[in-house]
Design an enzyme around this catalytic site. Sequence first.
Site, short mmCIF file in Angstrom:
data_model
loop_
_atom_site.label_atom_id
_atom_site.label_comp_id
_atom_site.label_asym_id
_atom_site.label_seq_id
_atom_site.Cartn_x
_atom_site.Cartn_y
_atom_site.Cartn_z
N TRP A 75 -45.25 -37.64 102.73
CA TRP A 75 -45.87 -37.07 101.52
C TRP A 75 -46.65 -38.14 100.76
O TRP A 75 -47.76 -37.90 100.29
CB TRP A 75 -44.81 -36.42 100.62
N SER A 133 -50.60 -30.73 96.76
CA SER A 133 -49.41 -30.41 95.96
C SER A 133 -49.04 -28.93 96.15
O SER A 133 -47.85 -28.58 96.21
CB SER A 133 -49.69 -30.72 94.49
N ARG A 145 -38.37 -22.70 107.51
CA ARG A 145 -37.19 -22.62 106.66
C ARG A 145 -36.51 -23.97 106.58
O ARG A 145 -37.00 -24.95 107.15
CB ARG A 145 -36.22 -21.56 107.18
N HIS A 156 -47.33 -28.72 99.49
CA HIS A 156 -46.00 -29.30 99.34
C HIS A 156 -45.07 -28.30 98.63
O HIS A 156 -43.94 -28.05 99.06
CB HIS A 156 -46.16 -30.59 98.53
N THR A 204 -34.63 -27.11 107.32
CA THR A 204 -34.27 -27.72 108.60
C THR A 204 -33.40 -28.96 108.40
O THR A 204 -32.87 -29.50 109.38
CB THR A 204 -35.53 -28.20 109.37
N CYS A 227 -41.14 -28.32 111.30
CA CYS A 227 -41.92 -28.77 110.14
C CYS A 227 -43.34 -29.13 110.59
O CYS A 227 -44.33 -28.84 109.93
CB CYS A 227 -41.29 -30.00 109.51
N ARG A 279 -36.86 -28.20 93.07
CA ARG A 279 -38.05 -28.62 93.81
C ARG A 279 -39.35 -28.06 93.24
O ARG A 279 -40.39 -28.72 93.26
CB ARG A 279 -37.96 -28.17 95.26
N CYS A 306 -40.05 -33.58 113.11
CA CYS A 306 -39.25 -32.36 113.08
C CYS A 306 -40.20 -31.28 113.57
O CYS A 306 -41.23 -31.03 112.94
CB CYS A 306 -38.80 -32.09 111.65
#
Length: 391
Positions: free
Chosen positions: A164, A192, A151, A195, A153, A319, A224, A316
């Site tokens: 990325w 992609s 979720r 992402h 962060t 992540c 996004r 993170c």
Amino acid sequence: CKLEKESAVSTSCDVTFKEINQINSNIREDLQTLVNTDFFKYFKLDLYKECPFWDDSNRLCTDGSCSIDIVEDWSQLPEYWQPKALGGLHDPETDILEGTDDECSFLDQLCQGRDQTHPAQPPKFDFDYCDVNEFESKESVLVDLTKNPERFTGYGGQEARNIWQYIYGENCFSTTTEGKCLAKDAFYRLVSGLHASIGVHISNEMLDTKTGKWGPNLDFFMARVGNFPDRITNIYFNYAVVAKALWKIRPYLTHLDFCNEYDNNVKSKIVSITSQLDRNIFHEDLLFKDDLTYKLKDEFRTRFKNVTRIMDCVDCDTCRLWGKVQTTGYATSLKILFELEDADEETQQYIVDKLTKYELIALLNTFDRLSQAIEAINNFEKMYNDKLNIE
Ligand code: FAD
């Protein structure tokens, strides 16, 4: 979203967006139950592994939302997750030689009738699209995925953008004489789609600072993902890729005899999910059209492996955890799709036998991430239409 829902997701998929939505609503409940079972909810990773691409010695995760809870009280875990059972998995060759019957070394039993006294020959080639040794590392910790949801962060800014950028940079397969990069469409779509899927999950689980509650944020989603039909298409593309990999190992999965304690329950869910998938959901043979040469496939593999290694540079923990799970899930899908294809019987058997349990856990959890992303996209679409009607 300006998607034409009755059209095919891509030239390599014979299914439409609408059909994938239908498949997804049929399997959603079972998949959700499956990834919440004791077997599928744990993942192992090394949180302190150094970034192999640049100096990350200043790594600091000070924000509570990006740190994760690791399992420290082992006594609360079921027998099959105790260090003894896990230790058996650290050295599968020893397991086979000593003939242990540890329930969780289920991959020894992946193919019924496999003679366990004769371990498979070591591979002549590297088949892996990710670094599977990490799961055996003593530094790795066990994490309960259900306690560490993917979720929002707050991780972002230049550092996340650099990661990325680095990942997309792996898609430069060769350069022309003018120095122009020649990319591979399938590689781009995979990263992609990953992402975009992360973008959907963080938009779907945003912290409302006014109410203190987590929930969907339409504006964040539109900025996004929602305003970019190609990004949504790539999530559906990835869904088709992973679904086809699951379909492909279906004959082996029905023979699985793991963790007998809940064997029937878990197995029936897997069978129920995979029986709703169709071979036409994805045509991996069309992916490279005429140019599926050994060299290209190998390059694809090496480059994708780099994507999984870049996850060690993500500063993170949450992540990084979900980045690892999902890149491992895609790596496993690619291994199943491409390496089983032209291999001889013995090699095919070897590849399937040697899938680690963490690759299977990653595969199913990645499928669940995509499935949940598709469900969320459909909810966001409703929210968007409701908003238009009100205005
Ligand atoms: P970014 O998402 O950083 O994107 C950079 C640029 O890439 C954009 O400006 C755009 O031009 C392009 N782009 C964006 N999306 C796509 C796409 N789908 N396809 C092609 N191009 C695209 N944040 C969390 O809050 N929770 C997480 O769990 C989380 N996990 C992450 C895992 C990994 C592996 C990484 C690298 C980052 C993660 N992040 C997570 C951070 C998140 O992905 C974003 O980087 C961050 O939210 C900042 O977003 P942004 O809008 O600035 O652009």
